[in-house]
Scaffold this active site. Structure first.
Site, PDB file in Angstrom:
ATOM      1  N   HIS A   1     -53.873  11.759  37.596  1.00 17.05           N
ATOM      2  CA  HIS A   1     -54.110  10.481  38.252  1.00 17.05           C
ATOM      3  C   HIS A   1     -56.099  10.130  38.496  1.00 17.05           C
ATOM      4  CE1 HIS A   1     -50.707   9.629  40.085  1.00 17.05           C
ATOM      5  NE2 HIS A   1     -50.855  11.280  40.241  1.00 17.05           N
TER       6      HIS A   1
ATOM      7  N   TYR B   1     -52.533  13.301  46.541  1.00 18.02           N
ATOM      8  CA  TYR B   1     -52.284  14.527  46.160  1.00 18.02           C
ATOM      9  C   TYR B   1     -52.575  15.542  46.312  1.00 18.02           C
ATOM     10  CZ  TYR B   1     -54.453   9.906  43.622  1.00 18.02           C
ATOM     11  OH  TYR B   1     -53.997   8.655  44.064  1.00 18.02           O
TER      12      TYR B   1
ATOM     13  N   HIS C   1     -50.325   9.127  35.407  1.00 14.76           N
ATOM     14  CA  HIS C   1     -49.766   8.044  36.018  1.00 14.76           C
ATOM     15  C   HIS C   1     -49.367   6.493  35.128  1.00 14.76           C
ATOM     16  CE1 HIS C   1     -49.885   4.972  40.419  1.00 14.76           C
ATOM     17  NE2 HIS C   1     -48.654   5.356  39.549  1.00 14.76           N
TER      18      HIS C   1
ATOM     19  N   LYS D   1     -49.955   0.929  34.862  1.00 14.00           N
ATOM     20  CA  LYS D   1     -51.835   0.734  35.794  1.00 14.00           C
ATOM     21  C   LYS D   1     -51.925   1.991  34.301  1.00 14.00           C
ATOM     22  CE  LYS D   1     -49.893   1.650  39.761  1.00 14.00           C
ATOM     23  NZ  LYS D   1     -50.947   0.841  40.849  1.00 14.00           N
TER      24      LYS D   1
ATOM     25  N   CYS E   1     -54.527   4.200  35.694  1.00 17.63           N
ATOM     26  CA  CYS E   1     -54.563   5.199  35.507  1.00 17.63           C
ATOM     27  C   CYS E   1     -53.970   6.060  34.839  1.00 17.63           C
ATOM     28  CB  CYS E   1     -54.479   5.346  37.155  1.00 17.63           C
ATOM     29  SG  CYS E   1     -54.446   7.147  37.879  1.00 17.63           S
TER      30      CYS E   1
END
Length: 151
Positions: free
Chosen positions: A17, A53, A131, A137, A139
């Site tokens: 991420h 995380y 991700h 996304k 990310c």
């Protein structure tokens, strides 16, 4: 082998991420302060019980743990059991297809590769994804499979 949660899900994947922060975000502050701020985002803005995380990697390559690896993370909706989530500081304004070095540092590259190797030494990792491999996304701001293959 690393197992997560009371059900003891075996860890077999790493998801990468980004924090979607600007390169100078909290410049001069220690990584512990950055972890505290990300933890606040996750608690107050997402309603999670703690930072999602398992590891954070700062711009200088410093690594700091978030959640314990034995806890199920909160990084990808519906895809957290058996996953270690690693977050790179930076990545604001990135696109899913950017090259790694557009948004992250050489020190982060070395640290991320080293952390992946260390996790692989502890458990049977079969997948390393971003991700953006699991959701629409940007990310982490690069294509993880391309980055891995550059090594």
């Amino acid at each position: 082998m690393i197992f997560q949660g009371s059900v003891r899900y075996p860890v077999d994947e790493i998801v990468i991420h980004c924090a979607a922060t600007h390169p100078d975000w909290m410049r001069g502050q220690p990584l512990t302060a950055k972890r505290k701020e990300i933890d606040r985002w996750h608690r107050e803005e997402r309603g999670w019980r703690k930072i999602g995380y398992h590891h954070l990697i700062d711009r200088d390559g410093a690594i700091l743990p978030g959640r314990a690896e034995t806890e199920i993370g909160a990084g990808v909706e519906g895809h957290n059991r058996g996953v270690i989530h690693i977050c790179l500081i930076g990545g604001a304004g990135s696109a899913a297809t950017d090259p790694f070095e557009r948004n992250f540092t050489a020190a982060q590259d070395r640290a991320l590769r080293g952390l992946i190797d260390a996790i692989r030494a502890e458990t049977a990792i079969t997948r390393i994804t971003g991700h953006n491999d699991h959701a629409a996304k940007a990310c982490p701001g690069f294509v993880v499979r391309n980055w891995i293959n550059r090594a």
